[in-house]
Design a protein around this motif. Structure first.
Motif, PDB file in Angstrom:
ATOM      1  N   ALA A  13      -7.582  19.756  33.850  1.00 36.17           N
ATOM      2  CA  ALA A  13      -7.929  18.349  34.039  1.00 36.17           C
ATOM      3  C   ALA A  13      -9.001  17.903  33.056  1.00 36.17           C
ATOM      4  CB  ALA A  13      -8.381  18.116  35.477  1.00 36.17           C
ATOM      5  N   LEU A  14      -9.960  18.764  32.797  1.00 34.20           N
ATOM      6  CA  LEU A  14     -11.029  18.399  31.867  1.00 34.20           C
ATOM      7  C   LEU A  14     -10.549  18.377  30.422  1.00 34.20           C
ATOM      8  CD1 LEU A  14     -14.056  20.163  33.528  1.00 34.20           C
ATOM      9  CD2 LEU A  14     -13.551  17.719  33.454  1.00 34.20           C
ATOM     10  N   VAL A  15      -9.645  19.254  30.073  1.00 31.67           N
ATOM     11  CA  VAL A  15      -9.047  19.181  28.737  1.00 31.67           C
ATOM     12  C   VAL A  15      -8.310  17.854  28.604  1.00 31.67           C
ATOM     13  CG1 VAL A  15      -7.297  20.138  27.184  1.00 31.67           C
ATOM     14  CG2 VAL A  15      -8.889  21.669  28.349  1.00 31.67           C
ATOM     15  N   ARG A  51     -20.900  17.231  40.959  1.00 31.75           N
ATOM     16  CA  ARG A  51     -22.101  17.923  41.451  1.00 31.75           C
ATOM     17  C   ARG A  51     -22.595  18.970  40.456  1.00 31.75           C
ATOM     18  NH1 ARG A  51     -19.743  19.015  47.260  1.00 31.75           N
ATOM     19  NH2 ARG A  51     -20.027  16.952  48.163  1.00 31.75           N
ATOM     20  N   GLY A  52     -21.668  19.566  39.702  1.00 36.82           N
ATOM     21  CA  GLY A  52     -22.016  20.564  38.694  1.00 36.82           C
ATOM     22  C   GLY A  52     -22.441  19.965  37.368  1.00 36.82           C
ATOM     23  N   HIS A  53     -22.549  18.622  37.316  1.00 36.07           N
ATOM     24  CA  HIS A  53     -22.989  17.904  36.109  1.00 36.07           C
ATOM     25  C   HIS A  53     -22.048  18.126  34.933  1.00 36.07           C
ATOM     26  CE1 HIS A  53     -26.594  17.045  38.357  1.00 36.07           C
ATOM     27  NE2 HIS A  53     -26.753  18.351  38.576  1.00 36.07           N
ATOM     28  N   ILE A  54     -20.757  18.253  35.245  1.00 32.49           N
ATOM     29  CA  ILE A  54     -19.734  18.385  34.205  1.00 32.49           C
ATOM     30  C   ILE A  54     -19.151  17.010  33.883  1.00 32.49           C
ATOM     31  CG2 ILE A  54     -17.530  19.456  33.580  1.00 32.49           C
ATOM     32  CD1 ILE A  54     -19.775  21.524  33.883  1.00 32.49           C
ATOM     33  N   VAL A  55     -18.960  16.188  34.923  1.00 26.89           N
ATOM     34  CA  VAL A  55     -18.440  14.832  34.745  1.00 26.89           C
ATOM     35  C   VAL A  55     -19.356  13.838  35.450  1.00 26.89           C
ATOM     36  CG1 VAL A  55     -16.018  15.551  34.548  1.00 26.89           C
ATOM     37  CG2 VAL A  55     -16.938  14.919  36.795  1.00 26.89           C
ATOM     38  N   ASN A  56     -19.242  12.579  35.038  1.00 26.33           N
ATOM     39  CA  ASN A  56     -19.891  11.457  35.718  1.00 26.33           C
ATOM     40  C   ASN A  56     -18.799  10.514  36.185  1.00 26.33           C
ATOM     41  OD1 ASN A  56     -22.590  12.259  35.264  1.00 26.33           O
ATOM     42  ND2 ASN A  56     -22.549  11.358  33.211  1.00 26.33           N
ATOM     43  N   ALA A  71     -18.242  17.619  24.912  1.00 27.40           N
ATOM     44  CA  ALA A  71     -17.332  18.737  25.208  1.00 27.40           C
ATOM     45  C   ALA A  71     -17.782  20.027  24.530  1.00 27.40           C
ATOM     46  CB  ALA A  71     -15.907  18.382  24.781  1.00 27.40           C
ATOM     47  N   ARG A  72     -18.431  19.924  23.404  1.00 26.86           N
ATOM     48  CA  ARG A  72     -18.903  21.131  22.708  1.00 26.86           C
ATOM     49  C   ARG A  72     -20.014  21.830  23.491  1.00 26.86           C
ATOM     50  NH1 ARG A  72     -20.999  16.871  19.905  1.00 26.86           N
ATOM     51  NH2 ARG A  72     -23.282  16.763  19.906  1.00 26.86           N
ATOM     52  N   ASP A  73     -20.635  21.105  24.442  1.00 28.51           N
ATOM     53  CA  ASP A  73     -21.727  21.663  25.250  1.00 28.51           C
ATOM     54  C   ASP A  73     -21.276  22.100  26.646  1.00 28.51           C
ATOM     55  OD1 ASP A  73     -23.428  21.125  23.118  1.00 28.51           O
ATOM     56  OD2 ASP A  73     -24.042  19.174  23.936  1.00 28.51           O
ATOM     57  N   ILE A  74     -19.994  22.008  26.921  1.00 26.03           N
ATOM     58  CA  ILE A  74     -19.456  22.420  28.224  1.00 26.03           C
ATOM     59  C   ILE A  74     -18.650  23.692  28.027  1.00 26.03           C
ATOM     60  CG2 ILE A  74     -17.968  21.799  30.159  1.00 26.03           C
ATOM     61  CD1 ILE A  74     -18.590  18.830  29.503  1.00 26.03           C
ATOM     62  N   ARG A  75     -19.130  24.777  28.633  1.00 27.84           N
ATOM     63  CA  ARG A  75     -18.442  26.069  28.517  1.00 27.84           C
ATOM     64  C   ARG A  75     -17.497  26.261  29.703  1.00 27.84           C
ATOM     65  NH1 ARG A  75     -23.782  27.834  28.528  1.00 27.84           N
ATOM     66  NH2 ARG A  75     -23.178  29.177  30.281  1.00 27.84           N
ATOM     67  N   ILE A  76     -16.464  27.037  29.479  1.00 30.17           N
ATOM     68  CA  ILE A  76     -15.456  27.272  30.506  1.00 30.17           C
ATOM     69  C   ILE A  76     -16.046  27.958  31.733  1.00 30.17           C
ATOM     70  CG2 ILE A  76     -13.212  28.333  30.998  1.00 30.17           C
ATOM     71  CD1 ILE A  76     -13.281  25.874  28.979  1.00 30.17           C
ATOM     72  N   ASP A  77     -16.987  28.875  31.549  1.00 31.51           N
ATOM     73  CA  ASP A  77     -17.608  29.515  32.711  1.00 31.51           C
ATOM     74  C   ASP A  77     -18.369  28.508  33.561  1.00 31.51           C
ATOM     75  OD1 ASP A  77     -19.635  29.380  30.647  1.00 31.51           O
ATOM     76  OD2 ASP A  77     -20.807  30.875  31.761  1.00 31.51           O
ATOM     77  N   THR A 126     -15.604  26.719  24.586  1.00 26.25           N
ATOM     78  CA  THR A 126     -16.056  25.409  25.059  1.00 26.25           C
ATOM     79  C   THR A 126     -14.853  24.515  25.363  1.00 26.25           C
ATOM     80  OG1 THR A 126     -16.118  24.384  22.859  1.00 26.25           O
ATOM     81  CG2 THR A 126     -18.122  25.553  23.595  1.00 26.25           C
ATOM     82  N   LEU A 127     -15.141  23.452  26.064  1.00 23.71           N
ATOM     83  CA  LEU A 127     -14.099  22.465  26.345  1.00 23.71           C
ATOM     84  C   LEU A 127     -13.571  21.873  25.040  1.00 23.71           C
ATOM     85  CD1 LEU A 127     -12.489  20.908  28.452  1.00 23.71           C
ATOM     86  CD2 LEU A 127     -14.412  19.311  28.627  1.00 23.71           C
ATOM     87  N   GLU A 128     -14.443  21.726  24.056  1.00 25.69           N
ATOM     88  CA  GLU A 128     -14.012  21.208  22.759  1.00 25.69           C
ATOM     89  C   GLU A 128     -13.042  22.171  22.077  1.00 25.69           C
ATOM     90  OE1 GLU A 128     -13.192  18.784  19.769  1.00 25.69           O
ATOM     91  OE2 GLU A 128     -14.368  18.223  21.526  1.00 25.69           O
ATOM     92  N   ASP A 129     -13.278  23.480  22.213  1.00 25.72           N
ATOM     93  CA  ASP A 129     -12.357  24.473  21.647  1.00 25.72           C
ATOM     94  C   ASP A 129     -10.952  24.290  22.220  1.00 25.72           C
ATOM     95  OD1 ASP A 129     -14.469  25.700  20.225  1.00 25.72           O
ATOM     96  OD2 ASP A 129     -14.848  27.132  21.855  1.00 25.72           O
ATOM     97  N   LEU A 130     -10.866  24.149  23.538  1.00 25.26           N
ATOM     98  CA  LEU A 130      -9.553  23.997  24.185  1.00 25.26           C
ATOM     99  C   LEU A 130      -8.915  22.665  23.834  1.00 25.26           C
ATOM    100  CD1 LEU A 130     -10.130  25.543  27.721  1.00 25.26           C
ATOM    101  CD2 LEU A 130      -9.033  26.564  25.723  1.00 25.26           C
TER     102      LEU A 130
END
Length: 143
Positions: A13-15, A51-56, A71-77, A126-130
């Motif tokens: 979904a985030l990709v 809640r995990g501060h991944i999306v607003n 996205a470059r600052d959001i890691r898959i873990d 990262t999300l940007e990688d995917l």
């Protein structure tokens, strides 16, 4: 070891959110339709991702979701951690890799090492990688 659909769907979904971001919020309904994920299930995941501060979330007409940071600052873990998935490979280990049976378990070091490698691998993507990989696949399909 197998991750649950929570982790898989959250990453997909985030990709999708990042891939189709055109500067305005994207509705969860649009993501659910595009990814063929239950809207109700995805709503539950996005609460956790927020809640995990991944999306607003953006309310009102034209509202939806945007990434909370680039996205470059959001890691898959981090995504997996946000939807409350555990990354430990065996059930006897706690989320931090400790185990109550360490003193008598001769295989503990194997499982602990595996858990560390899984986390290191997922934190290296990262999300940007995917998203970049997804753009490449879309470009190939259109050729």
């Amino acid at each position: 070891m197998r991750l649950s659909t929570k982790a898989q769907y959250a990453v997909r979904a985030l990709v999708s959110l990042n891939l189709f971001d055109e500067g305005s919020p994207i509705s969860i309904k649009e993501i659910a339709a595009r990814e063929e994920i239950s809207l109700t299930y995805l709503e539950q995941l996005f609460v956790k991702l927020r809640r995990g501060h991944i999306v607003n979330s953006v309310r009102g007409p034209g509202g939806g979701y945007v990434l909370a940071r680039p996205a470059r600052d959001i890691r898959i873990d981090q995504i997996i951690d946000s939807v409350e998935e555990t990354l430990v490979p065996v059930s006897c280990m706690d989320d931090d890799g400790t185990c109550s049976c360490t003193s008598q378990c001769v295989t503990h070091s194997v499982w602990q090492g595996l858990g560390e490698r899984i986390r290191n691998f997922l934190s290296s993507i990262t999300l940007e990688d995917l998203t970049r990989e997804a753009r490449g696949k879309i470009g190939q399909e259109q050729s």
